[in-house]
Each structure stands twice: as C-alpha cells, then as structure tokens.
Design an enzyme around this catalytic site. Sequence first.
Site, PDB file in Angstrom:
ATOM      1  CG  ASP A  10      -1.907   0.971   1.127  1.00  0.00           C
ATOM      2  OD1 ASP A  10      -2.261   1.717   2.401  1.00  0.00           O
ATOM      3  OD2 ASP A  10      -2.607   1.539   0.143  1.00  0.00           O
ATOM      4  CG  ASP A  12      -1.824   7.417   0.738  1.00  0.00           C
ATOM      5  OD1 ASP A  12      -1.063   8.380   0.708  1.00  0.00           O
ATOM      6  OD2 ASP A  12      -2.812   7.291   0.087  1.00  0.00           O
TER       7      ASP A  12
END
Length: 172
Positions: A10, A12
């Site tokens: 991922d 963020d």
Amino acid sequence: MNKKDTVVFDLDGTLLDTLEDLKNSVNYAMTQCGYPEHTLDEVRRYVGNGILLLMQRAIPGGKDDPNFDKAFTLFKEHYGKHCNDTTKPYAGIMELLHTLKENNIKIAIVSNKADFAVKELNAIYFKDLILVAIGEKESEGIRKKPAPDTVIEALKQLGSTAETPFISETPM
C-alpha cells in the site's frame, strides 16, 4: 522452500507519510466551502478507502451536502498541486526497497488513492525501484481495495501469480 518473489505495498501510511498533505487539501476545500477545518487525527480516521470516501466523511452531510461536488473538485485540484508538499518516505523504507530490489524481488504499489497521485508519487520517490504503481481505477472496472482487482492487475503487470506475493498493508 517456497521463496516469495513479489511484494505488493500500500502507499499511504505504509511507504509514504502523506497525511499532512491530505489534511491540507481537505482543509482547503473545507474553508473554500465555508466548513470548519479538520485536525490531523480526524483526517487520519477518514482515510483508507479513497478520496471520495475521505471527502464524504469530511463534509457535514457527506455526499448529500449541496456543496459536495464543489468541495470534492476543490480537494482534487488542490491535492493535484500539493500532494508532495510535506510527503516523505517513512524511516527505513528506502533501505528496505533497495534490499528487495537487490534480491530480485518484484515490487508494486496498490493504493485506493487517485491513480494520478499514485503514479506521480511513485515517480518522485521510487521510480528506479517500483515499476508498477496502481491507484483507484474504478472507472475502468477495476475495483479498489479490499477487492483484489488492483492487486491482481499489479501481479499481471509484474508477471507474477497470486500464489507468490506477500501483501503488505499497514494502517496510518
């Protein structure tokens, strides 16, 4: 032994600390529409499922608010220009990515963040390390996480299979 050859991250809150820039863009839209600003902790609670849901959570009344479309457009315009003002990789991330690359591990980013921002941030921070970066593409029929579509697309682009990856997702 079944050696893993692919890692999907991922973006963020995992590779990059983007929260301050998200907060600033949310608050820009909020003030332009006459709403109160949000704290960093409030915005942290709102993120995780893409910018549409972020703004639905930030605006009083959510999508039903008559100013929602205006605020959402203002957010996207502001974030497009300011998505890298304070954003930075977390400590140790660059070393980790270099180690993975040196060990011939294929690396991808899959995020619910807008695709343009994912690609821009990847180009700025990880261009020589991460060749596949995919953001929100629901308009193309690719569902966002937690649906597996973006991960499957990343694996396909890397030439990997679903049996080999280790998927890393850490909440902000």
